[in-house]
Design a protein around this motif. Structure first.
Motif, PDB file in Angstrom:
ATOM      1  N   ALA A 200       7.150  -5.757   1.441  1.00 26.28           N
ATOM      2  CA  ALA A 200       6.417  -5.643   0.174  1.00 26.28           C
ATOM      3  C   ALA A 200       4.985  -5.213   0.443  1.00 26.28           C
ATOM      4  O   ALA A 200       4.408  -5.530   1.484  1.00 26.28           O
TER       5      ALA A 200
ATOM      6  N   VAL B 262       2.261 -11.505   7.016  1.00 25.60           N
ATOM      7  CA  VAL B 262       1.448 -10.744   6.064  1.00 25.60           C
ATOM      8  C   VAL B 262       0.300 -10.094   6.828  1.00 25.60           C
ATOM      9  O   VAL B 262      -0.476 -10.779   7.516  1.00 25.60           O
TER      10      VAL B 262
ATOM     11  N   ARG C  75      -2.693  -5.760   1.419  1.00 27.02           N
ATOM     12  CA  ARG C  75      -1.839  -6.830   1.944  1.00 27.02           C
ATOM     13  C   ARG C  75      -0.403  -6.324   2.000  1.00 27.02           C
ATOM     14  O   ARG C  75       0.183  -5.963   0.967  1.00 27.02           O
TER      15      ARG C  75
ATOM     16  N   GLU D 242       1.651  -5.995  -1.302  1.00 29.05           N
ATOM     17  CA  GLU D 242       1.330  -7.045  -2.267  1.00 29.05           C
ATOM     18  C   GLU D 242      -0.006  -6.883  -2.958  1.00 29.05           C
ATOM     19  O   GLU D 242      -0.456  -7.791  -3.646  1.00 29.05           O
TER      20      GLU D 242
ATOM     21  N   ARG E 196       3.462  -7.242   3.482  1.00 29.71           N
ATOM     22  CA  ARG E 196       4.335  -8.251   4.083  1.00 29.71           C
ATOM     23  C   ARG E 196       5.440  -7.532   4.846  1.00 29.71           C
ATOM     24  O   ARG E 196       6.156  -6.705   4.293  1.00 29.71           O
TER      25      ARG E 196
ATOM     26  N   GLU F  25       7.400   0.376   0.777  1.00 26.56           N
ATOM     27  CA  GLU F  25       8.302  -0.770   0.756  1.00 26.56           C
ATOM     28  C   GLU F  25       9.723  -0.325   1.114  1.00 26.56           C
ATOM     29  O   GLU F  25      10.195   0.699   0.630  1.00 26.56           O
TER      30      GLU F  25
END
Length: 261
Positions: A243, A179, A254, A245, A256, A227
């Motif tokens: 992702a 992350v 954030r 987030e 990932r 994404e």
């Protein structure tokens, strides 16, 4: 189709492939030819699929030997021809060994051994690497050659056999998830964190054409990522944006990501 219109949505480096792909489409539609290509990377497959859909008299089928295949062969044909019955021409090269060092071999070792025999990358599809060997998807026409000549991968002595597609043992690619906390989803910002390079060191290779997003060369460091995007940087590997987030209280995003290992 005028060349300016043909090239409109493609990178200048892709023009040679666009020309070839459009010739395949035209010959299928106008001369009723059926062509089976070598393995295409996802970007090339997208280009060919796009061009075939622009011609009302051409049809295309893409198949890499498994549902999730990254590299795929294509059959381009007149639109009246049923393509499901056309052989895709893919076999499985099964590589095994009694040498315990085979457990340490990776994707690059197997690919290097195949290319070292003089095989073009376009004749090789996805490689499914396990601790006890590898199943490589190959163009069927090189199966006998590889079965006879592939005797070593890195330092391990190996044997090879050719199997039908039904016997493929698939291996899903491993992703090492992380992350990141980034100021924005700009390519240079996310890639610098993903590859643990400074922003200054990431910009030059991007501008030099060494970076691809979804297999398309991107030279603008400010391109936003989303994404699902797959980013590769020559010499450093590749990652996928799994992702986005949300945003923290400090306004940072954030994200990932999964690095291919």
């Amino acid at each position: 189709m005028p060349h300016n219109e043909l090239y409109a949505h493609f990178h200048p480096d892709e023009r040679a492939f666009v020309d070839r792909a459009w010739e395949w489409v035209e010959r299928a539609a106008e001369l009723h030819e059926v062509r089976r290509t070598d393995f295409l990377d996802p970007r090339q497959a997208h280009i060919l699929f796009t061009l075939a859909n622009r011609h009302p008299d051409a049809a295309i089928r893409l198949d890499g030997g498994s549902p999730d295949a990254e590299r795929r062969r294509a059959i381009v044909a007149p639109d009246y021809r049923p393509l499901e019955d056309e052989p895709i021409g893919i076999s499985v090269l099964a590589v095994s060994s009694d040498d315990r060092r085979i457990a340490d071999l990776d994707h690059g070792d197997y690919l290097g051994a195949l290319l070292g025999l003089g095989i073009k990358r376009e004749k090789i599809g996805d490689l499914h690497v396990r601790e006890d060997g590898c199943h490589a998807l190959i163009a069927e026409e090189i199966g006998d050659f590889l079965r006879t000549h592939l005797r070593q991968v890195h330092r391990a002595e190996v044997s090879a056999s050719v199997l039908p597609l039904e016997q493929l043992i698939e291996v899903k690619p491993e992703l090492e998830e992380t992350v990141l906390s980034v100021a924005s989803m700009r390519l240079d910002g996310v890639a610098s964190d993903a590859f643990r390079l400074s922003r200054a060191k990431i910009v030059d290779p991007i501008r030099a054409g060494r970076c691809r997003v979804n297999w398309k060369t991107v030279e603008d460091p400010s391109v936003p990522l989303s994404e699902g995007d797959v980013v590769s940087l020559k010499g450093f590997g590749r990652f996928k944006v799994l992702a986005v987030e949300g945003v923290s209280k400090s306004g940072r995003i954030r994200a990932r990501i999964g690095k291919f290992v």
